[in-house]
Design an enzyme around this catalytic site. Structure first.
Site, PDB file in Angstrom:
ATOM      1  CG  ASP A   1      -1.719  -1.287   1.651  1.00 38.23           C
ATOM      2  OD1 ASP A   1      -2.291  -1.596   0.807  1.00 38.23           O
ATOM      3  OD2 ASP A   1      -2.626  -1.359   2.092  1.00 38.23           O
ATOM      4  CG  ASP A   2       0.512   3.724   2.197  1.00 36.03           C
ATOM      5  OD1 ASP A   2      -1.007   4.076   2.362  1.00 36.03           O
ATOM      6  OD2 ASP A   2       0.693   3.785   3.402  1.00 36.03           O
TER       7      ASP A   2
ATOM      8  CG  HIS B   1      -5.627   5.811   2.774  1.00 33.57           C
ATOM      9  ND1 HIS B   1      -3.717   4.784   2.963  1.00 33.57           N
ATOM     10  CD2 HIS B   1      -5.008   6.835   3.416  1.00 33.57           C
ATOM     11  CE1 HIS B   1      -3.083   5.891   4.332  1.00 33.57           C
ATOM     12  NE2 HIS B   1      -3.885   6.554   4.762  1.00 33.57           N
TER      13      HIS B   1
END
Length: 301
Positions: A10-11, A128
Site C-alpha cells: 500500500d501507499d 486507504h
C-alpha cells in the site's frame, strides 16, 4: 490444493523513498503488486517507476488523508481543504454529515488521475485506512468500480489472533483503540462482502495483514498467519491477500499534501522490507508450495 498469495504493498506514491523501496521489493520477488495513492506527493515518480519495472499497479482510494483530487468535496474536508482524517471521517459519517455524491465524485476523480498517470485503469482498487468498507461508502465504491470496469478489491476479513498487542503504535494509550478499530475493520469487511459480490467485484478468499504491520511483522507471526489462511477447506484453489507497507522511511517530503505521518517516518517500513526479503520467508513459500501472484492472475479462480 493450489495456494495463491497476492502480496500487495500500500501507499505507493507517498514519498520517493517509499517508491524506491517498493519497486526494490517487487524486483526481488517479495511483493506482487502495489496500490498507488494518486494524491500522494510522489505519485508521478511512482507511476514512472511502476511502468519502467512493469509493477502490477492498483489504486489506493484515499478519502481520509491529505488533499483531495476533485473539487466540490465540502463534507469530506476541513476548513484548510484537507481530508478529515480517519477519526474525523468516522465522526462525520456517524453524524450523517457525509454527502455520498461527493464520495462518488472524488473516487471517480482519483480513477481519472490514475488513468492519466498510468495510461490505463487500475488492476484493482482498495481503500486507504479501509475507508472503502464503511457503511454508505462501500455501496458507492462498488458501483463506481463496476462502472469503470475494475474487477477486484480488498475485503480484509482476517482471522484475528486473540489477545494480540499492537506494538507499532508510538502511543501506548492507543492500544485499546487499535484493538477495537481492527476488529471494526473485520466486522465492516464481513458486511461489505455481499455488496462487492452483488456488483461482481472479486476479492481474495482470505486476508492477512491487520496484525502484521510494522514491528508487529515477525517471521514467526507472518508464517503462522499465512499458514492459517491457507488451511484447507476442500477447495482446489485458495487465494489470499497479504497487505504490506514496505519502503525506505520518508524524510521531510512526503504524504498526500498535508505532510508525512509519524508511521511513515519511523523504522517500521524498513523493518517490513527486511522481513519480506528474508531467506526464512522465501524458504517458507517454497516449503508450503505457495505461489506469489498478482491480482489479475486470480480472476478465473
Amino acid at each position: 490444493m493450489r495456494k495463491l498469495l497476492i502480496i500487495n504493498a500500500d501507499d505507493f506514491g507517498y514519498s520517493v523513498s517509499r517508491n524506491i523501496g517498493m519497486v526494490e521489493c517487487f524486483t526481488k520477488g517479495v511483493i506482487s503488486g502495489v496500490t498507488l495513492m494518486v494524491n500522494g506527493v510522489a505519485d508521478e515518480d511512482a507511476a514512472k517507476r511502476a511502468k519502467e519495472s512493469k509493477v502490477p499497479t492498483g489504486m489506493h482510494f484515499n478519502i481520509t488523508e491529505g488533499i483531495p483530487i476533485g473539487s466540490n468535496v465540502r463534507t469530506l474536508t476541513d476548513d484548510k481543504g484537507c481530508f478529515l482524517g480517519r477519526l474525523g471521517f468516522l465522526k462525520a459519517l456517524s453524524n450523517g454529515e457525509i454527502d455520498f455524491m461527493e464520495v462518488k465524485h472524488e473516487l471517480q476523480s482519483q480513477i481519472d488521475r490514475f488513468q492519466m498517470l498510468m495510461g490505463q485503469k487500475p488492476t484493482h482498487i482498495d481503500g486507504h485506512q479501509h475507508a472503502h468498507l464503511l457503511p454508505g461508502v462501500c455501496e458507492v465504491f462498488a458501483s463506481v468500480l463496476r462502472e469503470n470496469g475494475v474487477r477486484s478489491s480488498r475485503c480484509p476479513y482476517e482471522d484475528l489472533e486473540a489477545g494480540h498487542v499492537y506494538s507499532w503504535s508510538c502511543d501506548p494509550t492507543l492500544v485499546g483503540d487499535l484493538n477495537t478499530g481492527v476488529q471494526d475493520v473485520v466486522n465492516q469487511a464481513e458486511l461489505a462482502k455481499p455488496i462487492l459480490k452483488e456488483k461482481n467485484i472479486w476479492a481474495p478468499d482470505r486476508f492477512v495483514g491487520l496484525q502484521t504491520m510494522g514491528s508487529d511483522m515477525t517471521v514467526e507471526r507472518l508464517q503462522r498467519q499465512i499458514a492459517k489462511a491457507f488451511k484447507s477447506d476442500g477447495s482446489d484453489v485458495i487465494t489470499c491477500e497479504l497487505m504490506v507497507h514496505p519502503g525506505y522511511k520518508t524524510g521531510d517530503v512526503g504524504g498526500c499534501g498535508c505532510g508525512p505521518d509519524d508511521f511513515s517516518q519511523s523504522e517500521h517500513r524498513e523493518h517490513e522490507m527486511s522481513i519480506l526479503q528474508s531467506k526464512e520467508m522465501k524458504d517458507f513459500y517454497h516449503a508450503e508450495k505457495i505461489e506469489i501472484v498478482a491480482f489479475q492472475e486470480c480472476y478465473n479462480f
